[in-house]
Design a protein around this motif. Structure first.
Motif, mmCIF file in Angstrom:
data_model
loop_
_atom_site.group_PDB
_atom_site.id
_atom_site.type_symbol
_atom_site.label_atom_id
_atom_site.label_comp_id
_atom_site.label_asym_id
_atom_site.label_seq_id
_atom_site.Cartn_x
_atom_site.Cartn_y
_atom_site.Cartn_z
ATOM 1 N N GLU A 47 22.435 23.891 18.360
ATOM 2 C CA GLU A 47 22.948 24.037 19.714
ATOM 3 C C GLU A 47 23.009 22.691 20.422
ATOM 4 O O GLU A 47 23.951 22.410 21.174
ATOM 5 C CB GLU A 47 22.060 25.016 20.495
ATOM 6 C CG GLU A 47 22.566 25.356 21.877
ATOM 7 C CD GLU A 47 23.830 26.203 21.846
ATOM 8 O OE1 GLU A 47 24.567 26.201 22.845
ATOM 9 O OE2 GLU A 47 24.064 26.850 20.816
ATOM 10 N N GLY A 101 26.022 20.865 19.566
ATOM 11 C CA GLY A 101 27.264 21.469 20.027
ATOM 12 C C GLY A 101 28.048 22.188 18.959
ATOM 13 O O GLY A 101 29.248 22.438 19.125
ATOM 14 N N THR A 135 28.908 26.214 20.061
ATOM 15 C CA THR A 135 29.587 26.523 21.314
ATOM 16 C C THR A 135 30.838 27.353 21.051
ATOM 17 O O THR A 135 31.371 27.378 19.935
ATOM 18 C CB THR A 135 29.976 25.220 22.041
ATOM 19 O OG1 THR A 135 30.833 24.452 21.185
ATOM 20 C CG2 THR A 135 28.729 24.406 22.384
#
Length: 295
Positions: free
Chosen positions: A42, A45, A48
């Motif tokens: 997370e 990224g 996402t």
């Protein structure tokens, strides 16, 4: 002794408490590891919503994913069929009573089992390219199919030999006593029974063939894993791309397992004997009924 405790003694109160504690600690550790991995991804990224959005477009599937799925399924399907044929021929050859046939098949099986699949793919690819045996468009596909067929055919030959040898010897001896030839015994008695028992192992080998198509990227073969990495490099979403490819591979392997279970069930039902005849019970008054009298 209960059926659940045949192989070991039933745990006592202290053992049950200890097992529960160990289970709880293991679950907590697994959750911690999963959370740590999720947090790391997370923070990079990779999880996402923007990373997953390309998979909602038809262009990505048409350009990358579907050609990879087509290449993988094509190579796997052709290789499985050819490997089955080659494996049964070599397996039966290793069981032959003819000494020359048995030795030749043994040498072929041992040789192709010892050579890595990738080397056979590369050799076949450059061999076909040197002698222009296939159009350039199909060179990589031919190389992958050749490597997978030769290696898995040798493995299936050993599976066939082991499956036939596992059958009771009395069946072939009884068939020989009836005057049947070796080919008739193998074709009509031994192989039909061995196929049913070998089916789970053969399905496992089919899954191996499907997964080994990924090795073909070394000779520029377009398959699912290669296309997944291409998606990651193009859209910067390596992890979502590989997750999608993994899900697709799991679905295909699961479908193979379901198909094999269905085939095994059909084979087992077809080998059942005829239904027993239902004979009406004989009563005392039925004796002599044809003569019009009773006992």
């Amino acid at each position: 002794m209960s059926g659940a405790s045949v192989l070991f003694d039933s745990p006592g109160p202290r053992a049950r408490i200890r097992n529960r504690i160990v289970t709880a600690v293991t679950v907590v550790l697994v959750l911690v590891v999963v959370w740590a991995v999720y947090s790391a991804l997370e923070s990079k990224g990779q999880l996402t919503a923007a990373k997953w959005e390309p998979f909602l477009t038809g262009n990505l599937w048409k350009t990358y994913v579907l050609p990879g799925v087509q290449g993988t399924l094509t190579a796997a399907a052709v290789s499985i069929v050819l490997a089955m044929l080659l494996g049964f021929l070599l397996g039966v050859g290793r069981l032959s009573h003819h000494n020359g046939i048995r030795r030749i098949c043994s040498v072929i099986v041992e040789f192709f089992r010892a050579v890595p699949v990738l080397i056979m793919m590369i050799f076949a690819y450059f061999f076909y390219a040197t002698y222009d045996l296939f159009p350039s468009k199909y060179l990589a596909l031919a190389g992958v199919i050749t490597g997978l067929t030769l290696y898995n055919g040798a493995v299936i030959a050993e599976i066939v030999r082991a499956g036939v040898n596992a059958l009771p010897r009395g069946q072939s001896e009884a068939a020989e006593a009836l005057g049947l030839q070796w080919g008739q015994i193998m074709r009509s008695i031994l192989l039909p029974q061995a196929i049913t028992s070998m089916l789970p192992v053969l399905v496992s080998q089919m899954v191996v063939v499907l997964k080994d198509t990924a090795i073909g990227y070394q000779i520029t073969f377009v398959e699912m894993v290669r296309q997944g990495t291409n998606v990651g490099s193009s859209y910067g979403n390596y992890l979502p791309a590989l997750i999608v490819i993994a899900i697709l591979m799991i679905c295909v392997n699961f479908a193979l397992g379901v198909l094999a279970t269905w085939i095994e069930g059909r084979l087992r039902r077809s080998k059942r004997g005829p239904e027993p005849m239902h004979v009406a019970p004989v009563t005392q008054g039925s004796f002599g009924a044809g003569a019009g009298g009773t006992i």
